[in-house]
Design an enzyme around this catalytic site. Structure first.
Site, PDB file in Angstrom:
ATOM      1  N   PHE A 153      66.637  16.932 -14.693  1.00 22.44           N
ATOM      2  CA  PHE A 153      66.360  17.198 -13.287  1.00 22.44           C
ATOM      3  C   PHE A 153      65.437  18.392 -13.099  1.00 22.44           C
ATOM      4  CE2 PHE A 153      69.651  20.409 -13.749  1.00 22.44           C
ATOM      5  CZ  PHE A 153      69.455  21.324 -12.729  1.00 22.44           C
ATOM      6  N   LYS A 154      65.343  19.252 -14.111  1.00 21.91           N
ATOM      7  CA  LYS A 154      64.481  20.424 -13.992  1.00 21.91           C
ATOM      8  C   LYS A 154      63.000  20.037 -13.847  1.00 21.91           C
ATOM      9  CE  LYS A 154      68.150  22.937 -14.729  1.00 21.91           C
ATOM     10  NZ  LYS A 154      68.392  23.790 -15.872  1.00 21.91           N
ATOM     11  N   ASP A 155      62.657  18.828 -14.314  1.00 17.98           N
ATOM     12  CA  ASP A 155      61.263  18.384 -14.224  1.00 17.98           C
ATOM     13  C   ASP A 155      60.782  18.293 -12.783  1.00 17.98           C
ATOM     14  OD1 ASP A 155      60.787  18.010 -16.995  1.00 17.98           O
ATOM     15  OD2 ASP A 155      61.843  16.097 -16.934  1.00 17.98           O
TER      16      ASP A 155
END
Length: 495
Positions: free
Chosen positions: A111-113
């Site tokens: 999800f950090k992308d």
């Protein structure tokens, strides 16, 4: 009127959006926030006919109106065009009676992308806005996912150097190899003998080390951050709350205006705080449920009002949540205490000196009106991965399984609920393979054989970027003690 950001600990420290994004942390160690969230709002009905890029532009403009709408649209387009494997960026899947928001279709399968695809664009736009030609040295502590996503986002940026610190033996094998194989002439990856909290606390300390600041100044370099302590990292996460709600309405799963719950596996409290910001902007959210693993300091806090880090740090099957000091909790305390910076500063001083603090019963009650909580043990996580796969045919990673278990066992569940799925199950392939006995996979074998076998037996797509790691050369293998973190910076700046 241009929105100003202030420190959570001192209302007299006020920066523009571009200054706050470039600085990462406030000079007093606090985090930057909008002092009045009434200044941001978005009519949900206006996003129903919008794609992800259009929604992102609307949200970002609400927070960062220092930038022109065209500049924001350009940043968003660069961040989300042909960079995710799903055209919806964060697709929503119905699993049983609930919904899973898949946030792992970016370049590093985390999800950090979503935010770290956009942050580099915002950093460069901020530097241009400030006429700031200094180079940025981004220091990042990671519990597994932020590091790789940040490295990928900033690699080969001529205006940025980056050092990522991660806990030795504290991330999954795939997470570690993602970082160790990272290319780019401007990036360094270092493993520390310690846990994530050690790395994060020392990174914050190094930001204010006078010797380092002076050294960087001599070389025309400034510190910055890619963690969610940076407001430019946090705000892009607000977007997928609006996008998911719009998708539910468009699918006729809910009516416009109907309240729903979100359940978020979180350690640093950034992902769930983004949901709070979405709620304050006008998104019809009933409850934001904080799902913790066995490092359940947030669970205890949300139940009792006491935040106590004086406890055993546990290495779990969901390592990205193995955190005891949740940075973004400070922002939540600021907002829900009515913007009382002095109160927040006092709490943070108590945390630093004693490892704990306790809030008032009145504030706890206010927090509990918005935030629910629950936690899962490793045993419960393993059972949930097996159960959901066998009953619903859906493959969970351990972090998402924490949320799934908490949801299934939550007495607070009243509304339709969206689970935020934070990583591909293939990033934790050994754990997932072990947790589904009926697949009869030998989880002790090589990770890349496991990926192939799990994909074959489940018919669940394995991301090519993870499969391709098998042949990628190791470029970073340095392991240091915590007190050597400063030396790494001095060496890099001097080179």
């Amino acid at each position: 009127m241009e929105k100003k950001y202030q420190s959570t600990r001192n209302k007299t420290i006020q920066f523009s959006a571009s200054q706050a994004i470039l600085s990462g942390l406030s000079p007093d160690g606090g985090l930057f926030v909008l002092p009045n969230l009434d200044d941001v709002n978005l009519d949900v009905s206006t996003v129903l006919d919008k794609d992800y890029q259009e929604i992102a532009s609307l949200v970002i403009n609400q927070f960062f109106n220092e930038f022109s709408e065209n500049d924001i649209k350009k940043c968003v387009k660069e961040a989300y065009t042909n960079t995710f494997s799903d055209e919806k960026i964060t697709p929503l899947k119905k699993v049983g009676d609930d919904y899973v928001l898949e946030l792992f279709h970016g370049s590093t399968c985390s999800f950090k992308d979503v935010a770290l695809s956009l942050l580099p664009k915002l950093v460069n736009l901020s530097a241009k806005t400030q006429h700031n030609t200094n180079k940025r040295l981004i220091l990042t502590a990671t519990s597994g996912d932020t590091g790789k996503a940040a490295l990928e986002g900033f690699k080969n940026d001529p205006l940025v150097d980056m050092i990522v610190y991660y806990p030795n033996n504290g991330v999954s094998t795939i997470q570690e190899k993602q970082m160790q194989t990272q290319d780019g002439g401007n990036v360094s990856v270092v493993s520390i003998n310690g846990n994530f909290d050690d790395a994060q606390s020392n990174v914050k300390r190094l930001f204010h080390d006078e010797e380092l600041v002076a050294l960087l100044k001599d070389h025309h370099i400034e510190f910055s951050s890619a963690n969610s302590v940076n407001i430019g990292r946090l705000i892009p996460q607000v977007v997928y709350y609006f996008a998911s709600y719009a998708e539910l309405v468009n699918m006729d799963e809910i009516k416009l205006g109907e309240k729903i719950d979100y359940i978020v596996p979180t350690g640093n409290f950034g992902n769930i705080l983004a949901g709070y910001y979405a709620q304050q902007m006008g998104l019809p959210i009933n409850k934001l449920i904080c799902a913790s693993n066995e490092n359940n300091v947030l669970y205890d806090f949300l139940k009792t009002g006491e935040y106590d880090t004086n406890r055993e740090f546990k290495k779990t099957s969901s390592p990205s949540m193995d955190i005891l000091i949740s940075s973004n909790l400070e922002r939540m305390l600021f907002h829900l205490s009515g913007g009382d910076a002095g109160y927040v500063a006092d709490l943070m001083t108590q945390l630093k000196t004693t490892g704990k603090f306790k809030i008032s019963d009145e504030l706890l009650k206010t927090i509990q009106e918005t935030f629910g909580t629950g936690y899962a043990t490793d045993k419960q996580v393993a059972e949930q991965i097996d159960k959901v796969y066998n009953e619903k045919g859906y493959l969970l990673d351990p972090h998402t399984a924490v949320a799934s278990y908490v949801l299934e066992n939550s007495p607070e569940k009243k509304e339709k609920t969206v689970i935020l799925s934070t990583a591909s199950p293939y990033k934790f392939v050994q754990e997932v393979s072990k947790d589904i006995p009926d697949l009869a996979i030998d989880s002790a074998q090589d990770e890349f054989k496991l990926i192939d076998e799990l994909e074959e037996k489940t018919n669940v797509y394995a991301p090519s970027q993870l499969k391709d790691l098998k042949h990628a050369p190791i470029l970073h293998n340095q392991v240091i003690d915590i007190d050597e973190m400063k030396d790494i910076i001095i060496k890099q700046v001097g080179e």
